[in-house]
Design a protein around this motif. Structure first.
Motif, mmCIF file in Angstrom:
data_model
loop_
_atom_site.group_PDB
_atom_site.id
_atom_site.type_symbol
_atom_site.label_atom_id
_atom_site.label_comp_id
_atom_site.label_asym_id
_atom_site.label_seq_id
_atom_site.Cartn_x
_atom_site.Cartn_y
_atom_site.Cartn_z
ATOM 1 N N GLY A 1 32.897 51.354 29.704
ATOM 2 C CA GLY A 1 32.805 52.784 29.957
ATOM 3 C C GLY A 1 33.669 53.231 31.125
ATOM 4 N N LYS A 2 34.029 52.291 31.987
ATOM 5 C CA LYS A 2 34.914 52.572 33.117
ATOM 6 C C LYS A 2 36.362 52.200 32.790
ATOM 7 N N LYS A 3 36.661 51.998 31.518
ATOM 8 C CA LYS A 3 38.025 51.809 30.997
ATOM 9 C C LYS A 3 38.601 50.409 31.226
ATOM 10 N N TYR A 4 37.752 49.409 31.523
ATOM 11 C CA TYR A 4 38.242 48.033 31.650
ATOM 12 C C TYR A 4 38.234 47.359 30.279
ATOM 13 N N VAL A 5 39.121 46.376 30.107
ATOM 14 C CA VAL A 5 39.141 45.560 28.894
ATOM 15 C C VAL A 5 38.366 44.283 29.203
ATOM 16 N N ILE A 6 37.322 44.017 28.438
ATOM 17 C CA ILE A 6 36.421 42.899 28.711
ATOM 18 C C ILE A 6 36.875 41.648 27.949
ATOM 19 N N LEU A 7 36.921 40.528 28.669
ATOM 20 C CA LEU A 7 37.288 39.247 28.078
ATOM 21 C C LEU A 7 36.069 38.331 28.106
ATOM 22 N N GLN A 8 35.657 37.882 26.925
ATOM 23 C CA GLN A 8 34.533 36.957 26.806
ATOM 24 C C GLN A 8 34.814 35.991 25.670
ATOM 25 N N GLY A 9 34.078 34.882 25.680
ATOM 26 C CA GLY A 9 34.171 33.959 24.550
ATOM 27 C C GLY A 9 35.464 33.164 24.498
ATOM 28 N N SER B 1 47.483 38.390 24.482
ATOM 29 C CA SER B 1 48.580 37.562 24.992
ATOM 30 C C SER B 1 48.980 37.975 26.409
ATOM 31 N N GLU B 2 48.872 39.256 26.725
ATOM 32 C CA GLU B 2 49.207 39.743 28.067
ATOM 33 C C GLU B 2 48.333 39.070 29.115
ATOM 34 N N ALA B 3 47.044 38.916 28.801
ATOM 35 C CA ALA B 3 46.120 38.276 29.732
ATOM 36 C C ALA B 3 46.334 36.770 29.771
ATOM 37 N N MET B 4 46.560 36.169 28.608
ATOM 38 C CA MET B 4 46.787 34.734 28.530
ATOM 39 C C MET B 4 48.032 34.321 29.298
ATOM 40 N N GLY B 5 49.049 35.188 29.293
ATOM 41 C CA GLY B 5 50.315 34.853 29.937
ATOM 42 C C GLY B 5 50.313 35.086 31.433
ATOM 43 N N ASN B 6 49.291 35.731 31.967
ATOM 44 C CA ASN B 6 49.228 36.006 33.401
ATOM 45 C C ASN B 6 47.775 35.997 33.847
ATOM 46 N N SER B 7 47.301 34.830 34.276
ATOM 47 C CA SER B 7 45.891 34.702 34.644
ATOM 48 C C SER B 7 45.534 35.575 35.840
ATOM 49 N N CYS B 8 46.538 35.939 36.646
ATOM 50 C CA CYS B 8 46.268 36.772 37.825
ATOM 51 C C CYS B 8 46.123 38.247 37.467
ATOM 52 N N SER B 9 46.308 38.582 36.190
ATOM 53 C CA SER B 9 46.054 39.955 35.744
ATOM 54 C C SER B 9 44.581 40.135 35.384
ATOM 55 N N ILE C 1 50.334 43.094 38.411
ATOM 56 C CA ILE C 1 49.908 42.052 39.336
ATOM 57 C C ILE C 1 50.731 40.798 39.068
ATOM 58 N N VAL C 2 51.394 40.295 40.105
ATOM 59 C CA VAL C 2 52.301 39.149 39.964
ATOM 60 C C VAL C 2 51.505 37.877 39.745
ATOM 61 N N GLN C 3 52.016 37.027 38.843
ATOM 62 C CA GLN C 3 51.344 35.783 38.509
ATOM 63 C C GLN C 3 51.207 34.852 39.711
ATOM 64 N N ASN C 4 52.269 34.693 40.472
ATOM 65 C CA ASN C 4 52.286 33.693 41.533
ATOM 66 C C ASN C 4 51.843 34.262 42.874
ATOM 67 N N GLU C 5 50.674 34.884 42.907
ATOM 68 C CA GLU C 5 50.127 35.341 44.171
ATOM 69 C C GLU C 5 49.745 34.134 45.010
ATOM 70 N N VAL C 6 49.924 34.243 46.319
ATOM 71 C CA VAL C 6 49.590 33.141 47.214
ATOM 72 C C VAL C 6 48.122 33.251 47.601
ATOM 73 N N ALA C 7 47.379 32.167 47.434
ATOM 74 C CA ALA C 7 45.964 32.191 47.763
ATOM 75 C C ALA C 7 45.765 32.351 49.263
ATOM 76 N N THR C 8 44.710 33.026 49.664
ATOM 77 C CA THR C 8 44.401 33.168 51.077
ATOM 78 C C THR C 8 43.966 31.829 51.640
ATOM 79 N N LYS D 1 43.190 45.506 34.817
ATOM 80 C CA LYS D 1 42.896 45.995 33.468
ATOM 81 C C LYS D 1 41.845 45.109 32.801
ATOM 82 N N TYR D 2 41.952 43.791 33.022
ATOM 83 C CA TYR D 2 41.107 42.825 32.324
ATOM 84 C C TYR D 2 40.015 42.282 33.250
ATOM 85 N N VAL D 3 38.788 42.223 32.723
ATOM 86 C CA VAL D 3 37.653 41.640 33.448
ATOM 87 C C VAL D 3 37.056 40.526 32.590
ATOM 88 N N SER D 4 37.006 39.327 33.159
ATOM 89 C CA SER D 4 36.395 38.191 32.473
ATOM 90 C C SER D 4 34.921 38.096 32.862
#
Length: 249
Positions: A58-66, A73-81, A145-152, A31-34
């Motif tokens: 325009g493609k329905k993403y929520v943009i995070l900048q600045g 808060s949803e994005a702040m609480g789960n960086s993997c989102s 998307i789960v917060q604690n995803e295991v890195a490759t 949902k969120y794109v930084s």
């Protein structure tokens, strides 16, 4: 002259399609794109940050900048989102070229797409190249998307699927010409030749040749293959559905 211009635009589209690499999880899952305030590989980024942000909105993403303190808060609480976007300067002597990348919270590349332009002016040329690279980015269809995803692990290779020219084909309903671009085994898009926003995004269902479809206006419907054609069921003003048939050319 018009025919030559159309052929050039089609060639650019095919080059873009040939330069796409998709890795596992899809960009549309987010949902969120930084987007950074400035892309680091450009001395002058010619406002590509704003161009990218507006196209993704325009493609329905929520943009995070600045300021991150002002992020939802949803994005702040789960960086993997959050998926992180970057545009890399890939210019050559003759072309303005860019590489568009999306990476997850572990730094793993989710999608990489190259775009190039024959326009010589830097600002217009780089924006045109980015527009080409954005063609394959689907409309957002976020999942949890789960917060604690295991890195490759760095010693494990990531399997990549290269989209080749043979996956692109033309369809038309007599009024609208579209390009079919196969994103992966379970997903393809129909896109207008001069647009960075898919006209329709198709995702496979459990039934063969039947797809869930998301249209460019955000409406959801179904589509399917019928006698070699692509059929989309379009909602009418009276609440009924009609068949929009796109025949292969």
């Amino acid at each position: 002259m018009i025919k030559i211009l159309k052929m050039k635009k089609l060639s650019i589209l095919i080059l873009t399609i040939c330069s796409v690499i998709a890795f596992g999880q899809k960009v549309s899952d987010y949902k969120y794109v930084s987007i950074p305030e400035k892309f680091q590989t450009f001395k002058n980024s010619f406002d590509l940050e704003t161009f990218l942000a507006n196209t993704l909105k325009g493609k329905k993403y929520v943009i995070l900048q600045g300021d991150k303190l002002k992020w939802p808060s949803e994005a702040m609480g789960n960086s993997c989102s959050i998926i992180n976007a970057d545009v890399i300067n890939d210019k050559t002597m003759l072309r303005n070229r860019v590489i568009l990348q999306f990476k997850d919270c572990n730094g793993k590349t989710i999608l990489e797409s190259k775009g190039n332009s024959t326009i010589k002016e830097f600002e217009e040329g780089f924006q045109d190249a980015l527009k080409q690279a954005l063609i394959v980015v689907p409309i957002a269809n976020p999942v949890a998307i789960v917060q604690n995803e295991v890195a490759t692990p760095t010693n494990v290779s990531v399997t990549a699927t290269l989209v080749t020219e043979s996956t692109a084909s033309k369809y038309s309903n007599g009024k609208l010409d579209l390009q079919k671009v196969q994103i992966d085994n379970n997903q393809f898009i129909l896109v207008k030749p001069n647009s960075s926003l898919p006209f329709a995004t198709f995702k496979a269902t459990t039934k063969r040749d039947v797809f869930r479809v998301k249209l460019e206006n955000g409406d959801s419907t179904i589509g399917y293959f019928e006698n070699g054609n692509i059929v989309i069921e379009m909602l009418q003003a009276n609440g009924e559905y009609s068949k929009e048939v796109f025949a292969g050319k």
